[in-house]
Design a protein around this motif. Structure first.
Motif, PDB file in Angstrom:
ATOM      1  N   LEU A  99       0.645   2.072 -10.384  1.00  0.00           N
ATOM      2  CA  LEU A  99      -0.433   1.643  -9.499  1.00  0.00           C
ATOM      3  C   LEU A  99      -0.957   0.267  -9.903  1.00  0.00           C
TER       4      LEU A  99
ATOM      5  N   ILE B  27       1.295   4.348  -2.910  1.00  0.00           N
ATOM      6  CA  ILE B  27       1.077   5.777  -2.672  1.00  0.00           C
ATOM      7  C   ILE B  27       2.341   6.563  -2.971  1.00  0.00           C
TER       8      ILE B  27
ATOM      9  N   ALA C 114      -7.612   7.095  -7.735  1.00  0.00           N
ATOM     10  CA  ALA C 114      -6.652   7.558  -8.739  1.00  0.00           C
ATOM     11  C   ALA C 114      -7.357   7.847 -10.059  1.00  0.00           C
TER      12      ALA C 114
ATOM     13  N   ILE D 200      -8.398   2.529  -3.796  1.00  0.00           N
ATOM     14  CA  ILE D 200      -7.323   3.447  -4.210  1.00  0.00           C
ATOM     15  C   ILE D 200      -7.289   3.567  -5.723  1.00  0.00           C
TER      16      ILE D 200
ATOM     17  N   TYR E 291       0.798  -1.232   0.000  1.00  0.00           N
ATOM     18  CA  TYR E 291       0.000   0.000   0.000  1.00  0.00           C
ATOM     19  C   TYR E 291       0.831   1.283   0.000  1.00  0.00           C
ATOM     20  N   PRO E 292       1.732   1.455   1.007  1.00  0.00           N
ATOM     21  CA  PRO E 292       2.530   2.684   0.991  1.00  0.00           C
ATOM     22  C   PRO E 292       3.397   2.799  -0.260  1.00  0.00           C
TER      23      PRO E 292
ATOM     24  N   MET F  37       2.818   6.859  -6.680  1.00  0.00           N
ATOM     25  CA  MET F  37       1.846   7.779  -7.261  1.00  0.00           C
ATOM     26  C   MET F  37       2.242   9.216  -7.014  1.00  0.00           C
ATOM     27  N   ILE F  38       2.733   9.494  -5.793  1.00  0.00           N
ATOM     28  CA  ILE F  38       3.116  10.868  -5.471  1.00  0.00           C
ATOM     29  C   ILE F  38       4.314  11.289  -6.308  1.00  0.00           C
TER      30      ILE F  38
ATOM     31  N   TYR G  83      -9.012  11.127 -10.008  1.00  0.00           N
ATOM     32  CA  TYR G  83      -8.188  12.200  -9.458  1.00  0.00           C
ATOM     33  C   TYR G  83      -8.292  13.481 -10.280  1.00  0.00           C
TER      34      TYR G  83
END
Lengths: 577, 582
Positions: free
Chosen positions: A244, A168, A291, A287, A164-165, A171-172, A294
């Motif tokens: 992702l 993220i 996305a 998630i 999960y992290p 993606m960031i 977004y």
């Protein structure tokens, strides 16, 4: 990531509470659906008959339908919530636009205001609909699913937590990269995407130079350039989606393989393994949804912030004046009035003057001399930077006052003709005017010919997209509006004849002069011949009031007015020499 | 029934969407194949995983027995995102390529009417509409056409492969998937298509109405009727809200039904799997989970179809508008040669605008010898501008003769640009550098030539002061040329083009008299050795002309030198005096 401004909208807290409850229920239904389906599959795998699985099948059907039924419910609730809030914002924005008036529209642009009010707020509506739901969904559902996974098999749970992290983070990082790339290319983007419109706008010029056919290639080439730079940015944006996708599908694959290996070794049984396999995509679904939407939410967020800024803007100061209709003895006195547009654009240097009764005041100067700025100050559209105004003996710092504007008639260079009937246009300031009054107004401003020519007379629809009117006709309609409301004793003109041909201007002048009697008239123009009919003249130059007086006085002085006259008549003097 | 699907009807006669599908065919096929493979991998991942763990749970003695499913699971896991990534890049690239062709075609179509483009289209703001149309067509491809092709491909694969295993099951899938892929979208179009179209109409009406009233905001404020308008607008918005609420209500119900279909498919597979593979522990029963689980990822390929189908009605307007543009025709360009002197000869010229009855020019006889400087005066609507477009050959007289050096200007086609230069009311500056804007006059002009003409029009110092000189972008931040400067730039362009005849069509409207005089003086000096036809309604600077002509109601009313008219014509004298403010 959480938009603080969201918490200022009506009913958001109770909505959030409701959503949390609904999503907890949603998570239970998802888990129920998985447990029951897995039970059926395991039963069949063990060789039992389908008939023996029927209770589980029935429960599976119930939880599946329950889950999607609940989605139906949630989206209904959110629709109503978002619509109610969008409606409220729209009415606030409209109210703000129409009280702020021209200053706001001039600053933001007509097109922008209309787009923001309609499309912008639609985007805000979508934003409200999406953002709360996705946020709560992302915070509630994966956590509960993870709980089940840990309960059944801690190793699988661990894999799911660790991925999960990572998702993220990627993606960031990629999101920033895409943003940076987009920023870098923004200028190129703008230029290229405008190129097509630019070539259409200038298509007649191209034709005049015989280039229009050859330019077709250039249109194609620049569109291809646009494609290439767009693709470069898209590639990065898509890479972020790819990351992702990659991590979610790969972790499902890894889960399947590790589960398989431990099943072979007898370290676990089929039922929990199957449950985890079926739950894994559900774990990543929130998630992924977030996305996917977004970009939609980003536009909505920007529009929301823009709308809120405009709504919360304090209105321009109003002067609380109580005025009587303008009388022959009234005075408008202005002392050291000045204005600044801020950096870059010249404003007005302090100026003083006094208008009395039914004077006709000419304001003359070249383009950019400050005539229009002065007119906008006098009509109350702009707020002065400093200065003292005395009106019918009352002092004020601005002319933005309902009591003053109620007395004004304003005729700009291009009066606006509403898309409505000729009658509605004429009676705009006085909607309750009688037939006889309208007829008289038509006659006084010389619109009889037009009315006779129009197929439905006064009821003919005119304005944008309807029957086109000439500049002279538009001015006459504006004059008729002014004539219809006898209580408006102050007339403000801003270069009303600049776009008209000489003879049309003269015909119009003939109609205008009688209407100006018994009015305070402020007349800005760069056409000299009007000055003879004025009682008092202000001469503007580069934002300064350089000279004032009657026509005779100014003619006698060797000053700015004489200079202007000379410049305009320069040729003849040369001829005479 | 056909009226329910306006898009299909539209596509029959369309020459704006269909032809492009044939363009870059291979890329298109590639994009669709990649799209199908994405979902094959997604289904494959769940299929092999389901089988893998079922098989593993039977505890085979050797790990090699599950080696193939392990590899496949990993393979599908990696390839699904890769395929999706490749598919998105390919399809977007294809659509943008198509857009380039599309824009070119649009431009070519509009170019044929170039001279009248602005007078014809600007009012309705067709520019915005046209660029919106391009976006609509892009969406039509990306959101409706591509996903449908992909769904059909998957549909074929599922039905055929299950049909091979069991014809009866193939038939069941044919029906159930058919309901999702065809019935639900069609139902959506029938029920919601009209609503969606209506929503768009209401929105457009609100748009026009709000624009109209924001433009007239000054009057609302002065009339103190602003609250009245706000209330009126909010009331008319209710119709929009009601339509939207109905739309959404149907969509929610439809989305639920789609899920019910998916449930039915899953149950069908479950029943079929149980009867075909079930009955004993492990063995064939390992396949049951594989088939049932593979179905869920396909939801992504199907869920968007009904909404996409429903949207198509909104694109119909765009298609209509595009198909209404004139088709591109290539005219032969064998223009006749002109020999000096370049005299205009007009004999009894009449002109009536198409689809109108009022004659604008009623028999004009006129001779304009090469080198003469002539001003054409008249009120607006007297036929001045019509005369100008006849001289350039953009329009053809409805009766009578008009020739330039013995040839009708309309026969010259684009070659007329070599003989006549035009400066009109609002000279257009392109959004590019000053240099490029000037080189429109003559692409081969050297920088020295450009500086020379800039000096002639009195802009040398201004341009030298710019941050990047000739390479400065026009209209870039902080730089806006004033009205007078724009006219001077337009003049510089004409000077570079070196046309022997220059037509000035009311070039100084809106300028203040002092600027106007300065601009006109520059014009007259710079254009000394050319034929000059100046259409004007102001008399500033008219003494510099050899001849003044007055048009009234489509006929010549005065004709003479400025000096003659000043002596003999009272009306001329009156206008002249007023114009100078005497």
């Amino acid at each position: 990531m959480v938009d603080r401004l969201l918490f200022t909208i009506n009913g958001v807290r109770s909505m959030l509470g409701k959503l949390v409850g609904l999503h907890v229920l949603q998570a239970f239904l998802i888990i129920g659906q998985t447990l029951t389906l897995s039970a059926v599959l395991v039963g069949l795998w063990q060789g039992e008959s389908l008939a023996r699985q029927m209770p589980w099948v029935a429960l599976f059907i119930l939880s599946f339908l329950g889950r999607h039924g609940e989605n139906w419910l949630i989206s209904g609730i959110l629709d109503r919530f978002a619509r109610a809030n969008a409606q409220r914002l729209r009415s606030q924005l409209l109210a703000q636009t129409f009280t702020f008036g021209p200053a706001l529209v001039q600053r933001e642009g007509t097109g922008n205001m209309v787009t923001l009010t309609l499309d912008g707020i639609s985007q805000v509506e979508d934003y409200f609909k999406l953002v709360l739901n996705k946020m709560v969904n992302m915070m509630v559902v994966p956590v509960l699913i993870l709980g089940v996974a840990f309960y059944l098999d801690w190793l699988s749970g661990l894999i799911m937590v660790l991925v999960y992290p990572l998702i993220i983070l990627f993606m960031i990082v990629l999101g920033y990269a895409a943003q940076a790339q987009a920023d870098r290319q923004f200028a190129t983007f703008q230029r290229l995407s405008n190129h097509f419109i630019d070539s259409l706008r200038g298509i007649d010029t191209l034709k005049y130079f015989g280039l229009s056919k050859a330019y077709s290639k250039s249109v194609y080439r620049s569109s291809e350039d646009f494609r290439k730079s767009t693709m470069a940015t898209l590639r990065i944006a898509m890479t972020s989606t790819f990351a992702l996708d990659f991590f979610t599908t790969l972790s499902i694959a890894i889960l399947a393989v590790t589960l398989g290996l431990r099943l072979i070794n007898g370290q676990m049984t089929l039922y929990p393994a199957l449950v985890i396999l079926v739950l894994a995509p559900e774990y990543f679904l929130p998630i992924r949804n977030f996305a996917n939407d977004y970009h939609a939410t980003l536009n909505g967020k920007n529009a929301f912030h823009k709308v809120m800024t405009l709504i919360n803007e304090p209105p321009a100061p109003q002067a609380p004046l109580t005025l009587t209709p303008w009388r022959p003895t009234d005075e408008l006195q202005v002392k050291d009035l000045s204005f600044s547009y801020g950096e870059g654009k010249a404003g007005l240097a302090p100026l003083s003057f006094c208008f009395r009764g039914y004077q006709k005041v000419g304001i003359i100067g070249m383009s950019g001399s400050g005539k229009t700025t002065l007119i906008n100050l006098l009509s109350g559209f702009l707020t002065p930077a400093a200065g003292e105004i005395t009106l019918q003996g009352q002092t004020a710092t601005t002319l933005h006052a309902a009591a003053w504007q109620k007395q004004l008639t304003y005729l700009p260079q291009n009066p606006y003709i509403f898309s409505a009937s000729l009658r509605e246009n004429i009676a705009f300031y006085h909607p309750t005017a009688t037939e006889a009054e309208v007829q008289e107004a038509v006659h006084v401003v010389g619109l009889d010919d037009l009315v006779a020519e129009l197929p439905a007379g006064l009821e003919t629809q005119i304005g944008a997209g309807k029957r086109a009117l000439s500049g002279g006709q538009a001015q006459r309609i504006a004059l008729a509006r002014a004539f219809l409301d006898p209580n408006r004793r102050v007339m403000i003109f801003d270069e009303p004849t600049a776009h008209l041909d000489l003879e049309t201007e003269l015909e119009l002048k003939e109609k205008m002069l009688p209407l100006m009697a018994d009015h305070l008239v402020l007349f800005a123009t760069h056409r000299l011949h009007w000055m003879k009919q004025m009682d008092y003249i202000l001469v503007m130059e580069d934002g300064h009031l350089v000279e004032q007086g009657t026509y005779q006085q100014l003619q006698a002085q060797a000053g700015a007015f004489q200079r202007l006259v000379k410049q305009m008549q320069a040729k003849e003097e040369k001829d005479a020499q | 029934m056909r009226n329910k699907f306006p898009l299909l009807k539209m596509l029959k006669t369309d020459h704006w969407v269909k032809p492009f599908l044939r363009h870059y065919k291979r890329t298109l096929v590639l994009a669709i194949t990649l799209g199908i493979l994405t979902f094959v991998c997604a289904g494959g991942l769940m299929f092999t995983s389901g089988f893998l763990i079922s098989k593993s749970a039977t505890r085979p003695e050797n790990i090699l027995l599950v080696y193939v499913p392990i590899v496949l699971t990993r393979g599908f896991g990696i390839f699904r995102p890769v395929m999706r990534y490749a598919e998105r890049l390919t399809s977007h690239n294809w659509v943008f390529k198509m857009t380039s062709e599309f824009r070119k075609k649009m431009y070519d179509s509009l170019e044929q009417d170039a001279v009248f483009f602005n007078s014809k289209y600007r009012l309705g703001d067709i520019l915005g509409l046209l660029s919106e149309d391009v976006a609509h067509i892009q969406n039509l491809y990306l959101r409706t056409i591509f996903p449908n092709f992909v769904a059909w491909g998957l549909y074929a694969i599922i039905v055929v492969s299950l049909g091979i295993l069991s014809p009866a099951m193939g038939l069941v899938m044919l029906v159930l998937f058919g309901l999702i892929i065809f019935a639900l979208p069609l139902w959506s179009v029938v029920v919601n298509g009209a609503r969606q179209e209506y929503e768009k109409q209401v929105k457009n009406a609100l748009y026009t109405d709000l624009t109209d009233n924001v433009m007239g905001i000054v009057d609302w404020v002065f009339a103190q009727r602003n609250q009245e308008y706000v209330d009126q607008h909010l009331a008319s918005e209710h119709e929009l809200y009601a339509t939207q609420a109905a739309l959404r209500k149907f969509e929610r119900c439809r989305d639920f039904l789609l899920q019910v279909m998916i449930l039915l498919i899953a149950l069908a597979l479950l029943g079929w799997g149980a009867s075909r593979f079930g009955g004993q522990f492990g063995g064939p029963a390992n396949w049951i989970a594989a088939f049932v689980l593979a179905i869920f990822p396909l939801e992504d390929a199907l869920a968007g179809l009904p909404a996409a189908a429903q949207e198509t009605n909104v694109y119909v307007d765009s298609l209509k508008r595009l198909n209404a543009l004139p088709p591109v025709t290539t005219s032969p360009t064998s223009a006749p040669q002109l020999t000096a002197p370049l005299d205009f000869q007009l004999t009894d010229v009449h002109y009536t605008y198409p689809a109108t009855t009022k004659e604008v020019l009623k028999g004009v006889d006129l001779q304009l010898p090469a080198g003469q400087k002539v001003a054409i005066l008249g009120k607006s609507g007297s036929g001045k501008s019509t005369l100008a477009s006849l001289l350039r050959g953009d329009r053809v007289p409805t009766a009578g003769q008009l020739t330039l050096a013995g040839v009708a200007p309309s026969e010259l086609g684009d070659q007329i640009a070599d003989f006549i230069g035009v400066i009109n009311q609002a000279p257009y500056l392109f959004n590019t550098t000053v240099l490029n804007n000037l080189r429109i006059g003559n692409e081969n002009a050297s920088e020295a030539d450009v500086w020379a003409v800039l000096e002639q029009v009195g802009l040398k110092a201004t341009i030298e002061r710019l941050p990047h000189g000739l390479a400065t972008m026009v209209d870039s931040a902080g730089l806006r040329f004033s009205g007078g400067e724009r006219h001077r730039l337009a003049l510089a362009r004409i000077l570079l083009a070196k046309t022997p005849i220059v037509l000035l069509d009311e070039p100084t409207v809106g300028l203040d008299p002092v600027t106007e005089r300065a601009v006109m003086n520059t014009f007259f000096t710079a254009l000394q050795d050319k034929t000059l036809i100046w259409i004007t309604h102001h008399l500033q600077g008219i003494e510099a002309m050899d001849r003044v002509i007055f048009l009234e109601d489509g006929q010549l009313a005065m004709d003479g030198t400025p000096r003659e008219l000043a002596q003999t014509n009272a009306r001329y004298r009156h206008l002249k005096a007023v114009d100078e403010g005497r």
